[in-house]
Design an enzyme around this catalytic site. Structure first.
Site, PDB file in Angstrom:
ATOM      1  N   GLY A  94      34.565  65.005 -29.657  1.00 18.03           N
ATOM      2  CA  GLY A  94      33.556  65.873 -30.362  1.00 18.03           C
ATOM      3  C   GLY A  94      33.485  66.064 -31.680  1.00 18.03           C
ATOM      4  N   ARG A 121      47.583  64.602 -25.459  1.00 16.57           N
ATOM      5  CA  ARG A 121      46.798  65.503 -26.595  1.00 16.57           C
ATOM      6  C   ARG A 121      48.278  66.896 -26.527  1.00 16.57           C
ATOM      7  NH1 ARG A 121      40.668  67.285 -24.650  1.00 16.57           N
ATOM      8  NH2 ARG A 121      40.195  66.271 -25.679  1.00 16.57           N
ATOM      9  N   LYS A 152      23.698  58.117 -24.527  1.00 13.12           N
ATOM     10  CA  LYS A 152      22.457  58.591 -25.232  1.00 13.12           C
ATOM     11  C   LYS A 152      21.923  58.431 -26.897  1.00 13.12           C
ATOM     12  CE  LYS A 152      21.972  61.966 -21.162  1.00 13.12           C
ATOM     13  NZ  LYS A 152      21.911  64.067 -21.387  1.00 13.12           N
ATOM     14  N   GLY A 184      36.841  60.097 -26.265  1.00 14.66           N
ATOM     15  CA  GLY A 184      37.391  60.137 -24.574  1.00 14.66           C
ATOM     16  C   GLY A 184      37.719  58.085 -24.660  1.00 14.66           C
TER      17      GLY A 184
END
Length: 400
Positions: free
Chosen positions: A378, A36, A201, A355
């Site tokens: 996200g 990052r 999920k 990730g």
């Protein structure tokens, strides 16, 4: 999908507030992965080359609104000085007297012209999108640039409330790149367009899957989320992870895919074990085989990997988010690595978000063959789901 760019700003002699995403893993003062940080270097260097003083601002971890030594950005300042080969100023606070003095010192020193502010989240007003706090941050600079795509889905002070306090604001080079490639997937992608969705999920991906169903030609599902689909189809799943409250959503997704002519492909075989342990005894079974008993599915099997590779072979656009199994353990990593290699072999635009998917691409050694690796898991998911990102919408549109 474009916004005003840093290239549109007159930077010479100006102090630029550059929101970056330096939320990197740090243990005992050592940075575990600096991706990052290195991702922001092109924008930092561009601003410096154009004569600006760069004021870097980032969050780190979840310090819950108060200064915590564990979440100090001090190690990042040291590492950044090494990467840029120049003196980096460090402000012990991100607003007020310490910040103002650090910025003034960096602005006056031609060997520096870079200052890193302490963790924004040491102030609760950052996550509250507080206007007073945003005003304090804005007082440090003349111009605003957001290069923190990984934080763009949060309505926080340094990405949203701060923008109206500047007469000029823009996207950085990394933000532009993210918007270009993710926007391409939502706009007019080359076909066949294949999405690969994995992870634990279904609930994390429902909005993304529904959004993509109107755009993709094929949707390949893997990871633990596949077992919610299997149970919705009445198949034996043993002790595999299932979201029982999402069975209707899984049925709805399958119904929508069929109605739209989208190929929704679930695994046809899987690797099962009694425990999620590296040393567990494994067996490959056909999906639906009752021999799973009380065991759990922890990876797609070799036939599924070959099937998925075949469905990716002629793709011209690929979006991948989420692993095919518990790939951190070698016994359950083969499916994810196989998909990574198949995506890397695609002769078209390949976009990786999240990730775990990024880690898989790196583990497979094929990162350089991927068109775009998103810096924000996200944010990328929310963008692909069609949600508005506060850090993106706050920036002005280009002037024509």
């Amino acid at each position: 999908m474009t916004k005003n760019s840093i290239k549109d700003l007159a930077l010479d002699g100006k102090r630029v507030f550059l929101r970056v995403d330096f939320n990197v893993p740090i243990k005992n003062g050592v940075i575990g992965d600096d991706t990052r940080i290195t991702s922001a270097l092109p924008t930092i260097r561009y601003a410096l080359d154009k004569g600006a003083t760069v004021i870097l601002a980032s969050h780190l971890g979840r310090p819950k609104g108060k200064p915590t030594a564990e979440f100090s950005l001090t190690p990042v300042a040291t590492h950044l000085a090494h990467l840029l080969d120049r003196t980096i100023g460090f402000a012990a606070d991100c607003i007020g007297d310490p910040a103002q003095k650090a910025v003034a010192a960096a602005h006056a020193d031609p060997r520096s012209r870079v200052v890193l502010l302490e963790n924004l989240r040491f102030h609760p007003e950052e996550e509250q999108n507080g206007d007073g706090f945003a005003r304090g941050l804005a007082a440090l600079a003349d111009l605003y640039v957001n290069d923190a795509f990984g934080a763009a889905h949060r309505a926080h002070a340094s990405v949203a409330a701060i923008v109206p306090h500047f007469s000029s604001a823009a996207a950085g080079l990394l933000m532009e790149k993210e918007l270009k490639y993710l926007g391409m997937a939502l706009g007019d992608p080359e076909r066949p367009f294949v999405a690969v969705m994995g992870g634990a999920k279904v609930s994390d991906k429902i909005d993304v899957i529904e959004s993509l169903l109107g755009r993709v030609d094929r949707l390949l599902v893997g990871g633990a989320m596949a077992y919610t689909f299997f149970k919705a189809l009445g198949m034996p799943v043993g002790k595999s992870l299932v979201e029982d409250d999402k069975l209707d959503e899984a049925r709805s997704i399958m119904s929508h895919a069929k109605a739209r002519g989208v190929v929704l492909q679930l695994p046809i075989d899987h690797v099962v074990a009694a425990q999620m342990e590296a040393s567990a005894t494994t067996e490959v079974l056909k999906v639906g085989d009752a021999a799973i008993g009380d065991r759990m599915g922890l990876d797609i099997g070799p036939e599924s990997a070959r099937l998925y590779a075949g469905l990716l072979a002629d793709a011209r656009t690929v979006v991948w988010n989420g692993p095919m199994g518990v790939f951190e353990m070698a016994a359950f990593s083969k499916g994810t690595i196989a998909v990574a290699n198949a995506v890397a072999a695609v002769t078209g635009t390949t976009i990786i978000g999240g990730g775990d998917s990024v880690a898989a691409i790196n583990d497979a050694g094929v990162a350089e063959k991927i068109t775009h690796i998103s810096s924000g898991g996200g944010a990328a998911l929310e963008f692909l789901a069609g949600a508005e990102l506060p850090g993106f919408t706050a920036l002005p549109d280009p002037k024509h």
